[in-house]
Enzyme design. Sequence first.
Site, PDB file in Angstrom:
ATOM      1  N   CYS A 174      -1.392   9.214   3.899  1.00 19.63           N
ATOM      2  CA  CYS A 174      -1.399   8.855   2.481  1.00 19.63           C
ATOM      3  C   CYS A 174      -2.702   9.332   1.841  1.00 19.63           C
ATOM      4  O   CYS A 174      -2.775   9.579   0.654  1.00 19.63           O
ATOM      5  CB  CYS A 174      -1.265   7.352   2.327  1.00 19.63           C
ATOM      6  SG  CYS A 174      -2.550   6.475   3.200  1.00 19.63           S
ATOM      7  N   GLU A 188       0.887  -1.173   0.000  1.00 25.10           N
ATOM      8  CA  GLU A 188       0.000   0.000   0.000  1.00 25.10           C
ATOM      9  C   GLU A 188       0.914   1.209   0.000  1.00 25.10           C
ATOM     10  O   GLU A 188       1.739   1.369   0.898  1.00 25.10           O
ATOM     11  CB  GLU A 188      -0.879   0.011   1.256  1.00 25.10           C
ATOM     12  CG  GLU A 188      -1.753  -1.210   1.434  1.00 25.10           C
ATOM     13  CD  GLU A 188      -2.772  -1.377   0.323  1.00 25.10           C
ATOM     14  OE1 GLU A 188      -3.104  -0.378  -0.342  1.00 25.10           O
ATOM     15  OE2 GLU A 188      -3.213  -2.515   0.091  1.00 25.10           O
TER      16      GLU A 188
END
Length: 946
Positions: free
Chosen positions: A740, A706
Amino acid sequence: MWQQRQLKEGINRSAWIDRLLPQLIADNHLRTQALRFIDAVPMLNDDKTLVRHFKEYFGEVDPGRLPALISWGIRRISLYSIPGFMAPVIRAAVKGVAHRFIGGETVAEIVDSVSRLQQSGIHTSLDLLGEETVSEKEAFAYQQAYLDLIQQLARQGFDDLNLSLKLSSLYSQITPVDTDGAVAILSERLMPICDAAMDAGISLCLDMEQYDYKAIIFRVFKHLAMQPSYRQWQGFGVVLQAYLKESDEDLTELLEWVEQRGVPVSVRLVRGAYWDMETVMARQQGWSVPVWQTKAETDACYERCLKRLFASPLIYPAVATHNIRSLACAVVLADQTQRSPDSYEFQMLYGMSDELKGLVTERGLKLRLYMPYGELLPGIAYLVRRLLENTSDQSILPVLESADVERVLAPPQVGENRRSEFEAEFINHPLHRFTQQSERENFAAALRSVEQNLDKTYPLLLTGHLTIEEAFLESFNPAKPDEIVGRVVRAGEDDAEVALQRAVDAQRDWGRKRFSERADLLQAAASKLIEHQDEFAAWEVKEAGKGWQEANADVAEAIDFLNYYAKTARRFDTVEQPDMPGEINTHEYLPLGVGVILPPWNFPLAIPVGMVAAAIVCGNSVVLKPASETPIVAWHLCKLLQEIGMPEGVVNYLPGSGAVIGEAMVRDPRTNFVAFTGSKEVGLHLLNVVTGLSESQRQIKKVIAEMGGKNAIIIDQDADLDEVVKGVIESAFGYQGQKCSACSRVICVEGIHDLFVARLVDAVESIRIGDPALPGVTMGPVISDAAKQRIVDKLDACELTASCVSKVELPASLRGHYLPPMIFSDVLEDSPLAQQELFAPVVAVLKAKNFAEAIDIANDSDYGLTGGVYSRSPDNLRLAKQKFSVGNLYLNRKITRANVNRQPFGGFRLSGTGFKAGGPDYLLQFLRARNITENSMRKGFSPESV
Ligand SMILES: NC(=O)c1ccc[n+]([C@@H]2O[C@H](COP(=O)([O-])OP(=O)(O)OC[C@H]3O[C@@H](n4cnc5c(N)ncnc54)[C@H](O)[C@@H]3O)[C@@H](O)[C@H]2O)c1
Ligand SMILES: N[C@@H](CCC=O)C(=O)O
């Protein structure tokens, strides 16, 4: 008692708006579309956009159910394509509705309205309308507006005028987390207003707002009312909302307090105007719903409070209601307590129930109208609230319509029609609301306890093995770089060898257990974490520089991952497989083996917990190499796992350099999979590393990666700027932009850019920057000096193509790795500012000619993690759903803080490889599926077919 005839007459005298209201009550869809359309009107400044929205909203409603005026409008729009024809009609109609509820747009109009009412013996309470306060500049403008209004009204010499004031308008950073700070600041800002009102002989009432601010409002009220300058002032008042379950208790406290004061205050008793919001928000957050769930319970509470207010000689009750039974109760109570007519009053809303008002004044009772004033269109939020109130199924209007006196005057039947409590299959662990003093005190105590335990040395948790503890990794508080949070052993390649072998050894037994047995352990860990949640959050404040709410949210997400993966893993114990006569099929899920877990530092608990929990519940064992910036939080996690009885070797804690031991373990043939969350550069590198087979390797390594984001929020020209500014501030600057999911690009559709940037710049200048250990601080430092330097270097290169429009000065006293929040405007689509992930409190604002172009710009990125749209155009929202290519798309809300189960998280393109974390498919990545088919037929005999 009032008579049936009078009721009927009153209803028949209603104006056209009254005819519209029942239609809105009768048709939910029409009501939603009408309220949503009206809500958008203030931003629909050009005719074409206004007419397009009218068509988009009402075009979706069954034509047979449209009110005549709207139906006529739709037909006209279809006949004539010139927007200039219909737009003025639509605006006039909306203004007409607004005029109904709003007393005037200017002081002159208000003076006129107040005078007219005064001539009929009706008093007024003025409420200043306006946008939500998102910056301190706006807060001071409100303060000045109140002062100007008082000054101008003073000249008119009105008798018994009242001003209603919303405290949230005076402080943009109001938050329950910092109740003490908010009370101090608001008291200071309110004092000049109190002085001016007192001098002018105008009484002042502090409006009650959403539940979050209730304690702050009461405290400001009580604090000021006890000050020597205001202690004798009887014109000071506050509001009590009967829809709140805490109202009985609040009233007890208020009555005790007023005894101490010894001088009367006024209390306006209302039912409350934010029922939907309070209910929805509490359910979404898993908080106990603060408002009664039935109208009868609210009504009963209203009556209880009414009785107690009338019983106190130190209270001047203001009975704010349109409910006939409540009016009647007040009349009876006044008789019983022998109140003189000027020792209490009725209050009603301007523009509503004129016939009821007549009934009150005809009896010689004192009546005051709550009259909003301000520009009609920006005041639309107020209007929508009034319409919502008038058209909800809990409203008084449907009852009035029936004109059934028995029913109208019936006592509230508590217990009937109770709405069923909301039930979900998986409930997210609730965040602290911080409205209760105990929550704030516990958190502060946890911080103090962590402070007592700083600067300690933590051993490797590889029990049974003697590690030579000679090299250490120190962890510093980014807000106070000379404060050592703790030090852990810096593991070397030898330790990595040992850790991997322990994982291999432990996996054999662990992998044979049932999913449910492993899931039980995860749930035990969740329970233990709940017990220590504040302590974990406090470590995060110190080690990661997270503010109270951010730290609390990270711990809550960790608890969710444990419970959610435990729940979703249980299904793998029994997998249904279609059988055929003569054939037995079994499908089973097996662990992959040994994994290396490489988390980032920005969610120092939730992300390691998520990756570890998913891996181990599937029967794998792991080596957790925490991020070098946050090894202490990870150490406490591993200790907790040890304490709940996790078998030795299943989770191995190994702090050290990612590039050295991390990569060595990724390359090791014993490693079967890697779960990585971090930067695109490292993630892509690891994907490359695992493609090379090592000599003894017999299994393809899986990498679950990720990675980062360059996330955009699109602002359509019709967006609600109050919501947009709050959403962008939280998305871009929450945890200093180090998520993020953070917003680092804002794409404005032409027309809204300048307004938005101006408000954002002001709002950013109001953010409280400082040590996140202080509750009122919303922006702390970036994680390290190295990160700060990297950001500054990148920005130096970027500044060649765009200019920073925010000018926030950092307080000189700050010693940590602080950066101011930065806004760059006129950023070009292909510039580094618009393309590179900075992971910093920096936002780039871009322009698009129209909504479709905005989506193209948003999609033009290597990343595709989160994205957001603020729009009130149904067509544009549909377009976004079809074309905005990101893993997590958020419409009309902030783009951070995904909830486990409700918003499974993970991105497209170079943002990630995997299934979504916190979603139903995530565990599959940690498993191999095996199918076994057995031919059960022997010599033509098949047991199943018999
Ligand atoms: N998509 C998501 O869910 C998500 C969540 C959080 C953070 N992030 C991303 O993480 C980044 C910030 O975190 P970071 O600075 O810790 O990232 P990073 O890539 O520098 O480090 C992540 C982890 O990998 C380890 N590592 C570094 N180099 C390695 C190597 N060569 N071999 C093995 N391990 C190595 C690190 O020690 C750390 O544990 C941002 O890009 C952010 O967008 C993504
Ligand atoms: N899950 C987090 C983001 C994780 C990345 O840093 C959110 O939704 O904000």
